[in-house]
Design a protein around this motif. Structure first.
Motif, PDB file in Angstrom:
ATOM      1  N   LEU A   6       1.532   5.485 -16.095  1.00 12.29           N
ATOM      2  CA  LEU A   6       0.182   5.473 -15.560  1.00 12.29           C
ATOM      3  C   LEU A   6      -0.194   4.100 -15.036  1.00 12.29           C
ATOM      4  O   LEU A   6      -0.972   3.965 -14.118  1.00 12.29           O
ATOM      5  CB  LEU A   6      -0.816   5.902 -16.635  1.00 12.29           C
ATOM      6  CG  LEU A   6      -0.723   7.374 -17.014  1.00 12.29           C
ATOM      7  CD1 LEU A   6      -1.766   7.700 -18.048  1.00 12.29           C
ATOM      8  CD2 LEU A   6      -0.889   8.244 -15.781  1.00 12.29           C
ATOM      9  N   ALA A   7       0.396   3.083 -15.628  1.00 14.60           N
ATOM     10  CA  ALA A   7      -0.013   1.727 -15.285  1.00 14.60           C
ATOM     11  C   ALA A   7       0.941   1.076 -14.301  1.00 14.60           C
ATOM     12  O   ALA A   7       0.836  -0.107 -14.038  1.00 14.60           O
ATOM     13  CB  ALA A   7      -0.102   0.889 -16.554  1.00 14.60           C
ATOM     14  N   ALA A   8       1.869   1.876 -13.757  1.00 16.10           N
ATOM     15  CA  ALA A   8       2.910   1.291 -12.916  1.00 16.10           C
ATOM     16  C   ALA A   8       2.334   0.415 -11.813  1.00 16.10           C
ATOM     17  O   ALA A   8       2.785  -0.704 -11.595  1.00 16.10           O
ATOM     18  CB  ALA A   8       3.776   2.399 -12.320  1.00 16.10           C
ATOM     19  N   PHE A  62      -0.499  -3.033  -2.690  1.00 16.47           N
ATOM     20  CA  PHE A  62      -1.727  -2.281  -2.959  1.00 16.47           C
ATOM     21  C   PHE A  62      -1.529  -0.781  -2.915  1.00 16.47           C
ATOM     22  O   PHE A  62      -2.254  -0.033  -3.511  1.00 16.47           O
ATOM     23  CB  PHE A  62      -2.810  -2.660  -1.949  1.00 16.47           C
ATOM     24  CG  PHE A  62      -3.202  -4.088  -2.072  1.00 16.47           C
ATOM     25  CD1 PHE A  62      -3.472  -4.626  -3.323  1.00 16.47           C
ATOM     26  CD2 PHE A  62      -3.293  -4.894  -0.961  1.00 16.47           C
ATOM     27  CE1 PHE A  62      -3.828  -5.952  -3.448  1.00 16.47           C
ATOM     28  CE2 PHE A  62      -3.647  -6.213  -1.089  1.00 16.47           C
ATOM     29  CZ  PHE A  62      -3.919  -6.747  -2.322  1.00 16.47           C
ATOM     30  N   MET A  63      -0.538  -0.390  -2.101  1.00 13.30           N
ATOM     31  CA  MET A  63      -0.458   1.044  -1.855  1.00 13.30           C
ATOM     32  C   MET A  63       0.658   1.716  -2.638  1.00 13.30           C
ATOM     33  O   MET A  63       1.133   2.759  -2.282  1.00 13.30           O
ATOM     34  CB  MET A  63      -0.263   1.296  -0.360  1.00 13.30           C
ATOM     35  CG  MET A  63      -1.426   0.835   0.468  1.00 13.30           C
ATOM     36  SD  MET A  63      -2.974   1.584  -0.074  1.00 13.30           S
ATOM     37  CE  MET A  63      -2.562   3.299   0.158  1.00 13.30           C
ATOM     38  N   LEU A  64       1.091   1.082  -3.708  1.00 11.85           N
ATOM     39  CA  LEU A  64       2.240   1.627  -4.405  1.00 11.85           C
ATOM     40  C   LEU A  64       1.880   2.795  -5.320  1.00 11.85           C
ATOM     41  O   LEU A  64       2.716   3.590  -5.660  1.00 11.85           O
ATOM     42  CB  LEU A  64       2.934   0.533  -5.211  1.00 11.85           C
ATOM     43  CG  LEU A  64       3.539  -0.547  -4.307  1.00 11.85           C
ATOM     44  CD1 LEU A  64       4.260  -1.592  -5.137  1.00 11.85           C
ATOM     45  CD2 LEU A  64       4.485   0.055  -3.277  1.00 11.85           C
ATOM     46  N   ALA A  65       0.636   2.855  -5.668  1.00 13.52           N
ATOM     47  CA  ALA A  65       0.230   3.976  -6.526  1.00 13.52           C
ATOM     48  C   ALA A  65       0.569   5.270  -5.828  1.00 13.52           C
ATOM     49  O   ALA A  65       0.238   5.466  -4.676  1.00 13.52           O
ATOM     50  CB  ALA A  65      -1.261   3.914  -6.791  1.00 13.52           C
ATOM     51  N   ASP A  66       1.253   6.129  -6.522  1.00  5.13           N
ATOM     52  CA  ASP A  66       1.664   7.357  -5.856  1.00  5.13           C
ATOM     53  C   ASP A  66       0.796   8.527  -6.304  1.00  5.13           C
ATOM     54  O   ASP A  66      -0.062   8.390  -7.159  1.00  5.13           O
ATOM     55  CB  ASP A  66       3.132   7.637  -6.149  1.00  5.13           C
ATOM     56  CG  ASP A  66       3.770   8.322  -4.956  1.00  5.13           C
ATOM     57  OD1 ASP A  66       4.985   8.244  -4.826  1.00  5.13           O
ATOM     58  OD2 ASP A  66       3.019   8.930  -4.162  1.00  5.13           O
ATOM     59  N   ALA A  67       1.101   9.659  -5.679  1.00  6.63           N
ATOM     60  CA  ALA A  67       0.268  10.831  -5.944  1.00  6.63           C
ATOM     61  C   ALA A  67       0.141  11.095  -7.445  1.00  6.63           C
ATOM     62  O   ALA A  67      -0.899  11.507  -7.925  1.00  6.63           O
ATOM     63  CB  ALA A  67       0.856  12.041  -5.245  1.00  6.63           C
ATOM     64  N   GLY A  68       1.198  10.825  -8.169  1.00  4.46           N
ATOM     65  CA  GLY A  68       1.191  11.081  -9.608  1.00  4.46           C
ATOM     66  C   GLY A  68       0.055  10.341 -10.300  1.00  4.46           C
ATOM     67  O   GLY A  68      -0.699  10.919 -11.068  1.00  4.46           O
ATOM     68  N   ALA A  69      -0.076   9.084  -9.935  1.00  7.09           N
ATOM     69  CA  ALA A  69      -1.146   8.296 -10.541  1.00  7.09           C
ATOM     70  C   ALA A  69      -2.469   8.618  -9.861  1.00  7.09           C
ATOM     71  O   ALA A  69      -3.511   8.605 -10.471  1.00  7.09           O
ATOM     72  CB  ALA A  69      -0.844   6.819 -10.412  1.00  7.09           C
ATOM     73  N   ALA A  92       0.889  -7.001 -11.003  1.00  8.21           N
ATOM     74  CA  ALA A  92       1.090  -8.164 -11.883  1.00  8.21           C
ATOM     75  C   ALA A  92       2.315  -8.950 -11.441  1.00  8.21           C
ATOM     76  O   ALA A  92       2.272 -10.186 -11.348  1.00  8.21           O
ATOM     77  CB  ALA A  92       1.238  -7.701 -13.331  1.00  8.21           C
ATOM     78  N   ALA A  93       3.392  -8.228 -11.124  1.00 12.14           N
ATOM     79  CA  ALA A  93       4.622  -8.907 -10.702  1.00 12.14           C
ATOM     80  C   ALA A  93       4.376  -9.674  -9.410  1.00 12.14           C
ATOM     81  O   ALA A  93       4.798 -10.823  -9.250  1.00 12.14           O
ATOM     82  CB  ALA A  93       5.738  -7.872 -10.502  1.00 12.14           C
ATOM     83  N   GLU A 119     -10.510   1.638 -10.289  1.00 15.15           N
ATOM     84  CA  GLU A 119      -9.859   2.432  -9.254  1.00 15.15           C
ATOM     85  C   GLU A 119      -8.664   1.657  -8.730  1.00 15.15           C
ATOM     86  O   GLU A 119      -8.635   1.223  -7.600  1.00 15.15           O
ATOM     87  CB  GLU A 119     -10.841   2.689  -8.112  1.00 15.15           C
ATOM     88  CG  GLU A 119     -12.006   3.532  -8.508  1.00 15.15           C
ATOM     89  CD  GLU A 119     -11.817   4.982  -8.088  1.00 15.15           C
ATOM     90  OE1 GLU A 119     -11.117   5.221  -7.097  1.00 15.15           O
ATOM     91  OE2 GLU A 119     -12.348   5.850  -8.781  1.00 15.15           O
ATOM     92  N   GLY A 120      -7.705   1.462  -9.573  1.00 14.44           N
ATOM     93  CA  GLY A 120      -6.507   0.766  -9.125  1.00 14.44           C
ATOM     94  C   GLY A 120      -6.595  -0.733  -9.338  1.00 14.44           C
ATOM     95  O   GLY A 120      -7.648  -1.264  -9.689  1.00 14.44           O
ATOM     96  N   PRO A 121      -5.470  -1.422  -9.131  1.00  9.75           N
ATOM     97  CA  PRO A 121      -5.361  -2.853  -9.413  1.00  9.75           C
ATOM     98  C   PRO A 121      -6.332  -3.701  -8.600  1.00  9.75           C
ATOM     99  O   PRO A 121      -6.870  -4.690  -9.110  1.00  9.75           O
ATOM    100  CB  PRO A 121      -3.923  -3.197  -9.036  1.00  9.75           C
ATOM    101  CG  PRO A 121      -3.273  -1.970  -8.571  1.00  9.75           C
ATOM    102  CD  PRO A 121      -4.203  -0.834  -8.679  1.00  9.75           C
TER     103      PRO A 121
END
Lengths: 206, 277, 206
Positions: B84-86, B8-15, B92-93, B41-43
């Motif tokens: 952006l969708a990382a 859940f917390m993989l979104a980084d500052a970039g995203a 998904a993985a 707001e995120g996955p």
């Protein structure tokens, strides 16, 4: 005029003139009244008097102020919206702080599943609805956040107990930390036979 | 947990806050490509929305169906800009992994079990859903400035502090006296303090040393009835005198240890030495 | 609720929330009412309702607004008295004025031997003990200051001639050189609660 009526007039004038909500103590101090109980009684009477009128006397977080009756909103709404529009992220963060306070940024993020941009908390603090409320005594000593009296004012809440649905949320454990909820769920749903397991299987196999 | 954390917390500052970045990145021509994720707001948020479409009650959702819906959604939105969708892809993985684990026979499960992970995901969705609803109800309340209004032109309450100054006659004339005293021309004089000079100490110590060959303590050389101030001066000058005599070879000094009494004695041959000289 | 009562509520809320007084026409336009007479009647009723209350509805130059009842105005602007001891510097300046009046600021400074901040004279004038007493007819025409009757009152003096002369000051030890006076003060101070010591400090910091 009776002493009570005279006190009511006095409180009425003071609260009309005040630029911000006033607590019973602040009123008593300002008016040089020794007995807060007297003030409380007069406020209650005043509140009753205004119930049917176009202006109401309300208590928010222990502080009193006059405001217009909610049912007249459509007549009073200005052309330009005075209320700042909150982004969805800010709205969610505000709700999480209000229902979980005091709460750290990491805890907010774990509920939302996304990082919270610095601007989001700033907006809430700038609005005066949220403020830092010390640190949690765990490694890293993170700052925790809580709502302010202005938050209660703005959203018309007499106290945090007034938050919509907070009792049900608390009763259903949705305000408990996730790990506690997991433990509870595992306890009540034994793996093997039994109703709970059946349901779970069904859900999962769907 | 055995290395299987939910992403859940993989979104980084970039995203950052997923949708904000996506919206900002959108230019007219490319819009169609990633408007797909706009609004989430995120996955976790996307999952919540998909779950809501299944059933009203989040406690009753099917995780497997949810996984399929999510994977299908991501597949359809395959043209997403990857950076952006990382975080959506990481989710998904993870969901694909969860699905395969859920379908495997139970014996081969590691700890935590996929059921546990699924339950955790479900609880998270419930929590986020609860907060989303709470936020909506909060925003729908009678808000100041939108539904209810405060007094437009309050007079305001003021507390004026008035200072009452206080003083008295004595303080007044004392102050005047001190001004006059302070500004009057001043005469400085150095007080005559009682001291024993080095010369007189030298005289006194060598005279006393001439009387005996025994060790004497330095305090024996001090004038017995002197005031404390004079005694301090005498001690200092007698000490220097003793050093001077030792330097001239006329006396020797001994001290057992730090702060022990300082002893002094005439050198036996000093008189003789002087004769020879 | 009758139409009249409903209109009263609406007007009450509108005037409460308005940032400035509103005319009957402005009110009618704002509320979408075609008939100003109706508004006028409702305003009159509303005004009667508030007559005995702590807040009044008043008309000024054809425009209406709420204001606190005039007899309660004192509640809105309270005065709190705070007694303060005159600072060392101010006491010195006051003494110099008393002994030398009328005296200009430059003269005060030359007698004191230190610069005098503007605030010091202000304090003395605020206390009512000193006032400007014309100008000296020399280049620059400086303002000169003198003591007031209130000064004599406060210090229990029948006239300025009651102030002890220089010789008397010397006789009572008040003209001793400062060091000795201070030494003497220090010797006696420790037992007391430092009033004198505080003054000495202030003096040094001047």
């Amino acid at each position: 005029m009776s002493a009570q009526a005279s006190l009511e007039r006095t409180l009425e004038a003071t609260l009309f003139a005040a630029e911000e909500p006033l607590s019973v103590d602040a009123l008593a101090a300002h008016l040089g009244l020794p007995d807060p109980a007297e003030v409380r009684a007069a406020l209650a009477a005043l509140q009753r008097h205004y119930t049917a009128r176009g202006v109401h006397l309300v208590e928010r977080g222990g502080r009193w102020h006059f405001q217009t009756a909610p049912d007249l909103a459509h007549l009073l709404r200005r052309e330009k919206e005075q209320v700042r529009r909150l982004s969805r992220a800010a709205t969610e963060v505000l709700a999480i702080i209000a229902y979980h306070e005091p709460v750290s940024r990491a805890e907010i993020e774990s509920i939302r599943g996304v990082q919270t941009s610095a601007g989001t908390l700033d907006v809430l603090m700038e609005a005066g609805w949220v403020s830092p409320a010390g640190r949690r005594e765990v490694p890293g000593r993170p700052v925790v956040y809580a709502t302010t009296p202005e938050f209660l004012d703005h959203f018309g809440l007499a106290s945090r107990r007034d938050l919509p649905g907070i009792d049900e949320l608390r009763a259903s454990g949705l305000l408990d930390p996730l790990d506690e909820a997991m433990e509870a769920a595992m306890r009540f749903e034994p793996d093997e036979d039994g109703d709970g397991a059946g349901e779970a299987d069904e859900n999962l196999a769907d | 947990m055995s290395g299987i954390e939910q992403p859940f917390m993989l979104a980084d500052a970039g995203a950052g806050e997923g949708d904000a970045a996506l919206v900002q990145g959108a230019k007219p021509g490319e819009e169609a490509l990633y408007l797909e994720l706009d609004g989430w707001e995120g996955p976790l948020d996307l999952l919540l929305d998909l779950a809501r479409r299944q059933k009203v009650d989040l406690r009753q959702i099917s995780i497997l169906a949810l996984v399929d819906q999510y994977l299908g959604y991501i597949a359809r939105a395959g043209a997403l800009r990857l950076e952006l969708a990382a975080d959506y892809l990481v989710m998904a993985a993870w969901l694909a992994y969860l699905k395969s684990a859920l379908l495997l026979p139970k014996e081969e499960q590691e700890d935590p079990s996929p059921e546990e992970l699924a339950l955790r995901l479900q609880l998270r969705l419930q929590r986020l859903g609860a907060m989303r609803e709470a936020a909506a109800r909060l925003m729908a309340r009678d808000r100041i400035g939108r539904d209810v209004f405060l007094r437009g032109a309050p007079e305001g309450l003021r507390t004026d502090r008035k200072t009452v100054w206080r003083s008295d006659l004595f303080t007044l004339i004392q102050a005047y006296g001190q001004v006059k005293a302070r500004t009057a021309p001043r005469i400085y004089h150095v007080a005559n303090r009682p001291v024993i000079t080095l010369d007189s100490a030298l005289e006194r110590v060598s005279a006393m040393l001439g009387v005996t060959l025994e060790w004497m303590e330095i305090r024996d050389f001090l004038p017995p009835h002197a005031s404390p101030e004079l005694k301090r001066s005498a001690l200092a000058s007698s000490f220097v005198a003793a050093l001077e005599l030792a330097k001239r070879g006329r006396a020797e000094l001994a001290q057992e240890g730090a702060f022990a009494p300082l002893r002094i004695r005439r050198l036996k041959n000093s008189a003789q030495a002087r004769v020879e000289a």
